[in-house]
Design a protein around this motif. Structure first.
Motif, PDB file in Angstrom:
ATOM      1  N   GLN A   1      77.530 123.036  30.225  1.00 52.04           N
ATOM      2  CA  GLN A   1      78.328 121.853  30.505  1.00 52.04           C
ATOM      3  C   GLN A   1      79.649 122.270  31.130  1.00 52.04           C
ATOM      4  O   GLN A   1      80.276 123.239  30.689  1.00 52.04           O
ATOM      5  CB  GLN A   1      78.582 121.086  29.212  1.00 52.04           C
ATOM      6  N   ASP A 108      80.417 114.946  33.627  1.00 52.52           N
ATOM      7  CA  ASP A 108      81.432 115.584  32.785  1.00 52.52           C
ATOM      8  C   ASP A 108      82.784 114.954  33.072  1.00 52.52           C
ATOM      9  O   ASP A 108      83.058 114.532  34.200  1.00 52.52           O
ATOM     10  CB  ASP A 108      81.507 117.092  33.043  1.00 52.52           C
ATOM     11  N   TRP A 109      83.624 114.959  32.042  1.00 55.03           N
ATOM     12  CA  TRP A 109      84.956 114.392  32.152  1.00 55.03           C
ATOM     13  C   TRP A 109      85.974 115.384  31.604  1.00 55.03           C
ATOM     14  O   TRP A 109      85.684 116.103  30.645  1.00 55.03           O
ATOM     15  CB  TRP A 109      85.076 113.123  31.303  1.00 55.03           C
ATOM     16  N   ARG A 111      89.900 115.820  29.822  1.00 51.67           N
ATOM     17  CA  ARG A 111      90.582 115.115  28.726  1.00 51.67           C
ATOM     18  C   ARG A 111      91.626 114.127  29.238  1.00 51.67           C
ATOM     19  O   ARG A 111      92.122 113.302  28.475  1.00 51.67           O
ATOM     20  CB  ARG A 111      91.242 116.111  27.795  1.00 51.67           C
TER      21      ARG A 111
ATOM     22  N   TYR B  36      78.421 104.947  28.694  1.00 55.54           N
ATOM     23  CA  TYR B  36      79.349 105.946  28.192  1.00 55.54           C
ATOM     24  C   TYR B  36      79.856 105.525  26.816  1.00 55.54           C
ATOM     25  O   TYR B  36      79.972 104.337  26.530  1.00 55.54           O
ATOM     26  CB  TYR B  36      80.562 106.098  29.139  1.00 55.54           C
ATOM     27  N   GLN B  38      83.184 106.134  24.249  1.00 55.90           N
ATOM     28  CA  GLN B  38      84.553 106.649  24.180  1.00 55.90           C
ATOM     29  C   GLN B  38      85.119 106.416  22.789  1.00 55.90           C
ATOM     30  O   GLN B  38      85.162 105.286  22.304  1.00 55.90           O
ATOM     31  CB  GLN B  38      85.459 105.985  25.224  1.00 55.90           C
ATOM     32  N   GLN B  42      89.988 110.133  23.074  1.00 58.32           N
ATOM     33  CA  GLN B  42      89.084 111.068  23.741  1.00 58.32           C
ATOM     34  C   GLN B  42      88.657 110.526  25.106  1.00 58.32           C
ATOM     35  O   GLN B  42      88.771 109.334  25.393  1.00 58.32           O
ATOM     36  CB  GLN B  42      87.839 111.310  22.886  1.00 58.32           C
ATOM     37  N   ARG B  45      82.212 109.867  27.308  1.00 63.16           N
ATOM     38  CA  ARG B  45      81.103 110.825  27.328  1.00 63.16           C
ATOM     39  C   ARG B  45      79.868 110.113  27.857  1.00 63.16           C
ATOM     40  O   ARG B  45      79.555 109.004  27.407  1.00 63.16           O
ATOM     41  CB  ARG B  45      80.848 111.359  25.916  1.00 63.16           C
TER      42      ARG B  45
END
Lengths: 119, 108
Positions: A1, A108-109, A111, B36, B38, B42, B45
């Motif tokens: 990841q 993907d993200w 922060r 997603y 959340q 954070q 995802r």
């Protein structure tokens, strides 16, 4: 990841400028499309900008066109967002995110980095 | 621009119960829909893409369905770590990529 780490956020006055960066690691950066997505305080998600893997295609949401510039440096695994003529409504957490191929969902993200536009 | 509408805004569910979240598109997006999760403080995802394909590492209790303009995210048996905000996103017709307003799943 993949791992993405944003930086460059801060407090800026209306009309000011700021440059955000996103450092990428643990994946082949040059093979992925990259996005900026933002989230105003207490609000939902808003897509901001996209740049194709090779930089050949760029898109923006209407509210930032002419004010924001997305760019990437595949030799340094870095994504950037140059923001100018900032407005209070640009206040948000800015996330960078990846997409692959022709599918534009966010795999993907990072922060996020917080941008506050206030006098 | 395709407008995504999620309902309900808040869903109160007891642990172990089933949760059903809805997402509607203002025009057809075929199967080009993602979900997603959340949690507070954070980043979001990715849970599901292409309507029903779970992302890497996502438990089987999360499932997606639908096509065109109506989509559903189902959590079969809510665990404590599932209480969060959930967003849908279309990627059929863009720019812009658009998200729904979110559904908050809270403990009943």
């Amino acid at each position: 990841q993949g791992q993405l780490v944003e930086s460059g956020g801060g407090v800026v006055q209306p009309g000011g400028s700021l440059r955000l960066s996103c450092a990428a690691s643990r994946f082949t950066f040059r093979s992925y499309g990259m996005h900026w997505v933002r989230q105003a305080p207490g609000k939902g998600l808003e897509w901001v900008a996209f740049i194709r893997d090779d930089g050949s295609e760029i898109f923006y949401t209407d509210s930032v066109k002419g004010r924001f510039t997305i760019s990437r440096d595949n030799s340094k695994n870095t994504l950037s967002l140059q923001m100018s003529s900032l407005r209070p409504e640009d206040t948000a957490i800015y996330y960078c995110g990846t997409s692959y191929g022709s599918s534009r969902y966010f795999i993907d993200w990072g922060r996020g980095t917080r941008v506050t536009v206030s006098s | 621009e395709i407008v995504m509408t999620q309902s309900p805004a808040t869903l109160s569910v007891s642990p172990g119960e089933r949760a059903t979240l809805s997402c509607r598109a203002s025009q057809g997006v075929f199967g080009n829909l993602a979900w997603y999760q959340q949690k507070p403080g954070q980043a979001p995802r990715l849970l599901i893409y292409a309507t029903s394909t779970r992302a890497t590492g996502i438990p089987a209790r999360f499932s997606g369905s639908g096509y065109g303009t109506e989509f559903t995210l189902t959590i079969s048996s809510l665990q404590s770590e599932d209480f969060a905000v959930y967003y849908c996103q279309q990627y059929h017709d863009w720019p812009p990529l658009t998200f729904g307003g979110g559904t908050k799943v809270e403990i009943k």
